[in-house]
Enzyme design. Structure first.
Site, PDB file in Angstrom:
ATOM      1  N   HIS A 295     -33.632 -35.068  40.694  1.00 41.97           N
ATOM      2  CA  HIS A 295     -33.280 -35.243  39.286  1.00 41.97           C
ATOM      3  C   HIS A 295     -34.081 -36.420  38.740  1.00 41.97           C
ATOM      4  O   HIS A 295     -34.951 -36.978  39.427  1.00 41.97           O
ATOM      5  CB  HIS A 295     -31.770 -35.448  39.127  1.00 41.97           C
TER       6      HIS A 295
ATOM      7  N   HIS B 214     -34.509 -39.568  40.874  1.00 44.21           N
ATOM      8  CA  HIS B 214     -35.567 -39.513  41.887  1.00 44.21           C
ATOM      9  C   HIS B 214     -36.948 -39.701  41.256  1.00 44.21           C
ATOM     10  O   HIS B 214     -37.816 -40.380  41.816  1.00 44.21           O
ATOM     11  CB  HIS B 214     -35.540 -38.167  42.617  1.00 44.21           C
TER      12      HIS B 214
ATOM     13  N   ARG C  30     -25.048 -34.561  43.625  1.00 45.83           N
ATOM     14  CA  ARG C  30     -23.701 -34.019  43.779  1.00 45.83           C
ATOM     15  C   ARG C  30     -23.001 -33.775  42.441  1.00 45.83           C
ATOM     16  O   ARG C  30     -21.935 -33.158  42.419  1.00 45.83           O
ATOM     17  CB  ARG C  30     -22.856 -34.946  44.653  1.00 45.83           C
TER      18      ARG C  30
END
Length: 283
Positions: free
Chosen positions: A38, A41, A192
């Site tokens: 995402h 990162h 997550r």
């Protein structure tokens, strides 16, 4: 169309690729990930490109940092989307080993972490976690031999543990922490977050709001114990199962009694439904 990064899946191919990258004395930055990339990162990748002339991103869902009851099997795996993002970001090399490469059948070595950074936060609630993280990160450093490695500060205790490990073991890697990237409503970006239902997603930013309010109150001189108790109550009232909401010294992670004890970091971990979220903020 952006050029796709080179991909290495075996140690010999990784070594050949790194030899090519290091031609003409190039510096190498490593961004360790478990995939499901995402914008958080990609912020690491952007910082990596500023710090080194070549960027390696590892994608490996590490089984040794998951307990048997955790989400190793269901952890998001989005290879095609990840590679498109890394091509757009102009990453040079992706290291994508399988479990057998990282942990052969006769593998028998672990790195165990101790000291102040094991501060009763994640290590208390996930006692398996840092042994798995330290071991896999140690292997990644040995395999890739980066000059610098970048870690997101969302996993703040992990950032401190890895920094300590690199120093203690004389690994020759400079560890750089990159600030948390957030959604517009303040929720810390995380792979997550994909687990959250629409209702849970609407509630999830409560963690950041509570921390912001607590940090403001502490800067205004309110009593730390009262502020933290109020924040914990708000988190629970919102429907979370709270693991911890604590104020710690930002460098040592030791408990503090007031913000006069040094730079302070507020850290939280809580579950909403079955999804566990972590976050932190400086005071």
């Amino acid at each position: 169309m952006p050029r796709a990064p080179a991909i290495a899946r075996t140690l010999p191919s990784l070594r050949r690729a790194l030899e090519g990258l290091r031609a003409r004395r190039a510096t190498v930055a490593l961004v360790p990930t478990m995939g499901a990339l995402h914008d958080g990162h990609l912020a690491l990748v952007r910082q990596a490109k500023r710090r080194a002339s070549k960027v390696v991103v590892s994608i490996f869902v590490n089984p040794t940092q998951f307990a048997p009851h955790e989400d190793f099997g269901s952890y998001p795996r989005t290879w095609k989307a990840d590679m498109a993002k890394l091509a757009e970001a102009r990453v040079d090399l992706v290291w994508n080993p399988d479990v057998g490469t990282m942990y052969p059948p006769d593998f028998a070595t672990r790195i165990l972490t101790e000291g102040p950074a094991m501060a009763g936060l994640e290590d208390r609630f996930r006692p398996h976690f840092f042994g798995g993280v330290a071991t896999v990160v140690g292997k990644l450093f040995a395999q890739c031999r980066p000059d610098v490695a970048l870690f997101g500060q969302k996993d703040y205790q992990q950032f401190k543990v890895v920094t300590r490990m690199a120093t203690d073991l004389d690994l020759g890697v400079k560890i750089i922490g990159v600030p948390i990237v957030r959604e517009r409503d303040g929720l810390a970006m995380s792979s997550r977050n994909a687990y959250l239902s629409a209702e849970q997603r609407a509630v999830a930013p409560t963690l950041h709001r509570v921390m912001k309010d607590a940090a403001k109150r502490l800067r205004n001189g309110d009593d730390l114990e009262t502020v933290m108790a109020d924040g914990a109550g708000t988190i629970v009232d919102a429907g979370f199962a709270l693991d911890y909401f604590e104020a710690r010294h930002a460098e040592t992670l030791a408990p503090v009694r007031s913000i006069k004890d040094g730079p302070v970091r507020l850290l939280v971990a809580a579950k909403i439904g079955t999804t566990r979220l972590i976050d932190n903020i400086g005071v």
